[in-house]
Scaffold this motif. Structure first.
Motif, PDB file in Angstrom:
ATOM      1  N   THR A  82      34.922  37.561  45.284  1.00  0.00           N
ATOM      2  CA  THR A  82      34.546  36.768  44.097  1.00  0.00           C
ATOM      3  C   THR A  82      33.472  35.829  45.154  1.00  0.00           C
ATOM      4  O   THR A  82      31.975  35.880  44.581  1.00  0.00           O
TER       5      THR A  82
ATOM      6  N   ASP B 247      34.590  42.933  36.934  1.00  0.00           N
ATOM      7  CA  ASP B 247      35.757  42.353  37.548  1.00  0.00           C
ATOM      8  C   ASP B 247      36.254  43.236  37.281  1.00  0.00           C
ATOM      9  O   ASP B 247      36.650  43.430  35.969  1.00  0.00           O
TER      10      ASP B 247
ATOM     11  N   GLY C 298      43.296  37.056  39.883  1.00  0.00           N
ATOM     12  CA  GLY C 298      42.538  36.173  39.987  1.00  0.00           C
ATOM     13  C   GLY C 298      42.329  34.898  40.490  1.00  0.00           C
ATOM     14  O   GLY C 298      42.295  33.815  41.091  1.00  0.00           O
TER      15      GLY C 298
HETATM   16 MG    MG Z   1      39.441  38.616  42.633  1.00  0.00          MG
END
Ligand code: MG
Ligand code: ADP
Length: 687
Positions: free
Chosen positions: A299, A393, A550
Motif C-alpha cells: 500500500t 489491487d 486489505g
Molecule cells: Mg494490501
C-alpha cells in the motif's frame, strides 16, 4: 504447404449440417483446424483381447468368452445376469435394461465378444451393461486406441470419431508447417503429434499419456505455450505502442508523507519504488506488477507512486476488487493524504443519483486527483480529465480485458501507466506464463519487527477449547478474528453462518465484545464495525472471508479459521496475513472438520509449516493445479488445449527463450503460431 487448407469451414466435412454446425460453433470449433485441436479426454484400449483371469478392477477391456448360464433375477431392480467363461475365469454380465430377445440370445455355448469396465468384488469379476456382439471370431477389436472426446449433449462419440477421421485424412494430405526452430530434433512433427493423440496406435503407452508426459503431448504443449507466450508479448507490444504521460515529480508530496510516518520504507520498498519511478518517467505506458507477500507494505508503494503522479498535476485511479477492500484503501489513503491537502474521491456502484453525477463531474473536470473505487471505475460514463496512473489491487480477480477497458480511459493523453499489486505470489515459472505481458517487481522483505504467525490444526471436536482460548486472549486485551468460510461466491451474500456463529460465541463468551462483518452489510455499517475493531472497542470480530484482503488492524493477534479445508492455500495465507502485523506473537488456528482427506491433511500441514507466500504457492500448485491458483475461471487466462500445469512446468523456461527468439528473428512465424493456437476469436475474447 500453408495452414490454409485446414482453415476450411467445418461444414465442409461429411455429416455436418446446420444443426451440428451450430453445436460445434458453441465449442468454438468452426474450422477443420479447430477440430484437430479438440483432443480426446481419454482413450479406451480395444486393440486386444484380455483373458478374464487378467481383468483388472476399474479397467475397460475387450473379452471373448462363452455363455455358461443366463437368468432373469426378479426383485426391486429386475436384471438379466449372464455368466461367461473363457477358460481363464468366470465373468458376470449384468443388464438392468434388456429386451426379451436378448434373454433368448444368451443360450449356454453361445460365443460373445464384449467390451466394458470390469469391477472386481467379492462375487468375482463383473461388467454392468457391456457392449457386446454375438460370435467371438469377430471380436470388437480396433487398430488404434479408441478416443473419447469431451463433448456436449447432442454430439455422440461416433460423430466425433467420424469428423476427426475426415479431418485427420486432410491433415495427412496437407500437413501444417512446423514452425518451431528445432522441429527437426523433435520426435514428432506437428502433424504426427496431432495424429498420434487422436488415434494412438495399439501398444501406445497410455500411462505416459495420462501423465501428460508423452512426447507427442510435449511437442504440442511446447508449441501451445509458445503461442500463448507470444500473444502475451503481442498484447504488451500493443499497449506499449500507445503514448503515456511522462511523470516527472519533484518528490515534494512523497517527502512530506514519509516524514510523517513512524517508520522508514524497507530496502525492498525503496528498490521497487525506484523501478516504478523510472517507468513513470518514460513516454510509454508502464505495465508493472508488484508482487509482495501479505504485509510486505504494498500500500505504501502504491501511495508513493500515486503521489508522484499527483505532484506532477495528473489524476490517479485506484481500484480494488471488493467494496470492503476499496473502502480500506480509501481510509488508509485518506489518513495519509489529508494532511497533504489531497482529497480523495469515492466511486462505487452504490454511489447513485445526484451524488453520482457530482462525482463524475469532479472526475471529468480534473478536480478529483485520486479516485478510489471498485469495478464502477470501468464504466463508460466515467471520464477523466488527466488520468496518468491506474493502480489495480489484487489483479488476479480482474480479467485482462477489464484492465484494457480501463486503459481506454486515458485515450486523450494516450494510455495511463498501470501498476498492478498482487499479494498472491505465484511460482516464478508460472509468472513467466501468466504475466508475460507485465514487468515484475518483487517486494521480498517484510518490515522489521514482525513475528511469524504460529499456526496450529485443531479438530472441530475440540471447539470449546478454542473458544476458551479466544475468550482468555480477548480478556487480556488482545483482539481476534473468527472467520467463517463460505463455499461459493454466491454464498458471499449469505450471512447466516457468520450470524449464527456470532450469536453462539456471544452466549459462550459473556463479557467479550463481539462484532460481526459480512458482505451484506452496507458500506456505512461495515465502516462502523471496522472502525470499532480498529479502535479496540470490539475484541472479537466474526467475519466471512470478506476480510481476506486489505484489512489492517495490527493489534489483532489471533485468528480462528473455520473449515479451512474448503479454502485454497493462497486464500488461507491471505487470511492469515491479517494477523502477525504487530509486535506481539500471533497465532492462527485452523479449525477443521474431520475426517480430513489425505490431500486435505497435506495441504493444511503446508500452512502449519510455512509463512512464506511463495513456498505456499508452489505447494498449492503442486497439490491443486494452477487453475485454482490463479482463479482462472474468472479470467480465462490459463486454459490450454494440450498444455497442463504443473505437469509441463519444466517446458516454460525453454518456451520463454524460444518466444524471445522467434519474436525477434521470425515475426511472421510468431504471428502464424498465434493464429494457429490462440485463433482470432480467442485473441478477441481476451480484449
Ligand atoms: Mg494490501
Ligand atoms: P500488504 O502488502 O499486505 O498490502 P500493507 O501495505 O497493508 O501490506 O502493509 C502492512 C502494514 O505494514 C501496514 O500497517 C503498513 O502501514 C505497515 N508498513 C508498511 N511499510 C512499512 C515499513 N517499511 N515499516 C514498518 N511498517 C510498514
Amino acid at each position: 504447404m500453408t495452414d490454409n487448407t485446414l482453415r476450411t469451414s467445418i461444414s465442409s466435412l461429411r455429416g455436418v449440417g446446420p444443426k451440428l454446425r451450430l453445436r460445434l460453433e458453441e465449442l468454438a470449433i468452426d474450422t477443420v483446424e479447430a477440430l484437430l485441436f479438440h483432443f480426446p479426454l481419454r482413450y479406451q484400449d480395444r486393440t486386444r483381447v484380455t483373458p478374464i483371469g487378467a481383468l483388472q478392477d476399474g479397467v475397460e477391456a475387450v473379452v471373448c468368452a462363452e455363455v455358461r448360464a443366463a437368468s432373469v433375477v426378479p426383485g426391486r431392480r429386475r436384471s438379466l445376469i449372464v455368466k461367461v467363461d473363457d477358460g481363464t475365469g468366470l465373468l458376470t454380465l449384468r443388464f438392468f435394461h434388456f429386451r426379451q430377445t436378448q434373454v433368448q440370445q444368451m443360450k449356454p455355448g453361445v460365443r460373445l465378444s464384449l467390451f466394458g469396465q470390469c469391477r472386481r468384488g467379492n462375487a468375482g469379476a463383473e461388467i454392468v451393461h457391456p457392449e457386446y456382439r454375438i460370435g467371438a471370431d469377430n471380436p470388437l477389436l480396433d487398430q488404434a486406441l479408441t478416443p473419447i472426446y469431451p463433448t456436449v449433449e447432442g454430439i455422440g462419440q461416433a460423430v466425433w470419431r467420424s469428423l476427426t477421421d475426415q479431418a485427420l485424412s486432410q491433415l495427412t494430405r496437407s500437413p501444417p508447417e512446423d514452425l518451431l526452430e528445432d522441429a527437426a530434433d523433435e520426435q514428432f512433427s506437428l502433424a504426427e503429434a496431432i495424429n498420434y493423440l487422436h488415434r494412438p496406435p495399439a501398444g501406445a503407452t497410455l500411462e505416459a499419456i495420462r501423465a501428460w508426459r508423452h512426447p507427442a503431448q510435449l511437442r504440442l504443449a511446447k508449441e501451445e505455450l509458445l503461442a500463448h507466450q507470444l500473444s502475451m508479448r503481442d498484447l504488451r507490444a500493443k499497449e506499449r505502442a500507445f503514448k503515456a504521460p511522462v511523470i516527472n515529480s519533484n518528490g515534494e508530496f512523497q517527502r512530506r508523507l514519509l516524514s510523517r510516518l513512524p517508520f522508514e520504507p524497507t530496502g525492498a520498498q525503496t528498490r521497487v519504488l525506484e523501478e516504478i519511478a523510472s517507468d513513470l518517467n518514460q513516454p510509454v505506458p508502464m505495465l508493472r506488477l508488484v508482487q509482495g507477500d501479505v504485509g510486505s507494505g504494498k500500500t505504501l508503494v502504491a501511495a508513493l507512486a500515486a503521489l508522484a503522479a499527483i505532484d506532477a498535476g495528473y489524476q490517479v485511479a485506484l481500484m480494488a476488487p471488493t467494496e470492503l477492500l476499496a473502502e480500506q484503501h480509501l481510509r488508509n489513503f485518506s489518513d495519509w493524504f489529508a494532511p497533504l491537502g489531497i482529497e480523495l474521491t469515492w466511486l462505487s456502484g452504490k454511489v447513485k443519483g445526484k451524488q453520482r453525477s457530482a462525482t463524475l463531474d469532479n472526475i471529468a473536470s480534473g478536480h478529483a486527483r485520486l479516485v478510489v473505487g471498485t469495478h464502477a471505475l470501468f464504466q463508460d460514463a466515467v471520464i477523466f480529465q488527466r488520468l496518468a496512473l491506474v493502480i489495480i489491487d489484487e489483479q488476479h480477480r480482474f480479467g485482462v480485458h477489464q484492465r484494457l477497458a480501463l486503459t481506454q480511459k486515458g485515450e486523450d493523453q494516450g494510455m495511463p501507466h498501470q501498476l498492478v499489486l498482487t499479494a498472491t505470489p505465484i511460482p516464478r515459472t508460472l509468472s513467466m506464463l501468466a504475466y508475460a505481458d507485465l514487468d515484475c517487481s518483487i517486494i521480498d522483505e517484510l518490515p522489521p519487527g514482525r513475528t511469524p504467525v504460529t499456526t496450529s490444526l485443531v479438530d472441530n471436536q475440540r471447539r470449546s477449547n478454542v473458544i476458551e482460548r479466544v475468550g482468555n486472549a480477548c480478556r487480556e486485551g488482545r483482539q481476534a478474528y473468527w472467520v467463517c468460510t463460505i463455499i461459493e461466491e454466491s454464498e458471499a451474500l449469505d450471512a447466516r453462518p457468520a450470524e449464527t456463529t456470532a450469536e453462539l460465541l456471544r452466549e459462550q463468551l459473556p463479557g467479550v465484545s463481539i462484532g460481526l462483518i459480512h458482505g451484506r452489510l452496507s458500506s456505512a455499517e461495515k465502516e462502523a464495525v471496522m472502525g470499532a475493531f480498529k479502535a479496540g472497542d470490539i475484541a472479537l470480530l466474526v467475519a466471512t472471508t470478506v476480510i481476506e484482503v486489505g484489512v489492517d488492524v495490527p493489534n489483532a493477534s489471533l485468528m480462528i479459521i473455520e473449515n479451512p479445508e474448503r479454502l485454497g492455500l493462497a486464500q488461507l495465507h491471505q487470511l492469515r496475513g491479517r494477523v502477525g502485523r504487530g509486535a506481539t506473537a500471533s497465532f492462527c488456528v485452523l479449525l477443521y472438520q474431520s475426517p480430513l482427506s489425505q490431500n486435505g491433511k497435506l495441504r493444511l500441514n503446508v500452512m502449519r509449516e510455512s509463512n512464506d507466500g511463495f513456498f505456499i504457492a508452489e505447494e498449492d500448485l503442486r497439490l491443486r493445479g494452477p487453475g485454482e491458483l490463479l482463479g482462472t475461471r474468472q479470467t480465462g487466462l490459463m486454459t490450454f488445449r494440450v498444455a497442463q500445469l504443473p505437469e509441463h512446468e519444466d517446458l516454460l523456461e525453454e518456451v520463454s527463450q524460444l518466444a524471445e527468439r522467434i519474436a525477434q528473428l521470425h515475426p511472421k512465424n510468431a504471428r502464424r503460431l498465434m493464429d494457429r493456437w490462440t485463433g482470432e476469436r480467442r485473441a478477441f475474447a481476451r480484449v
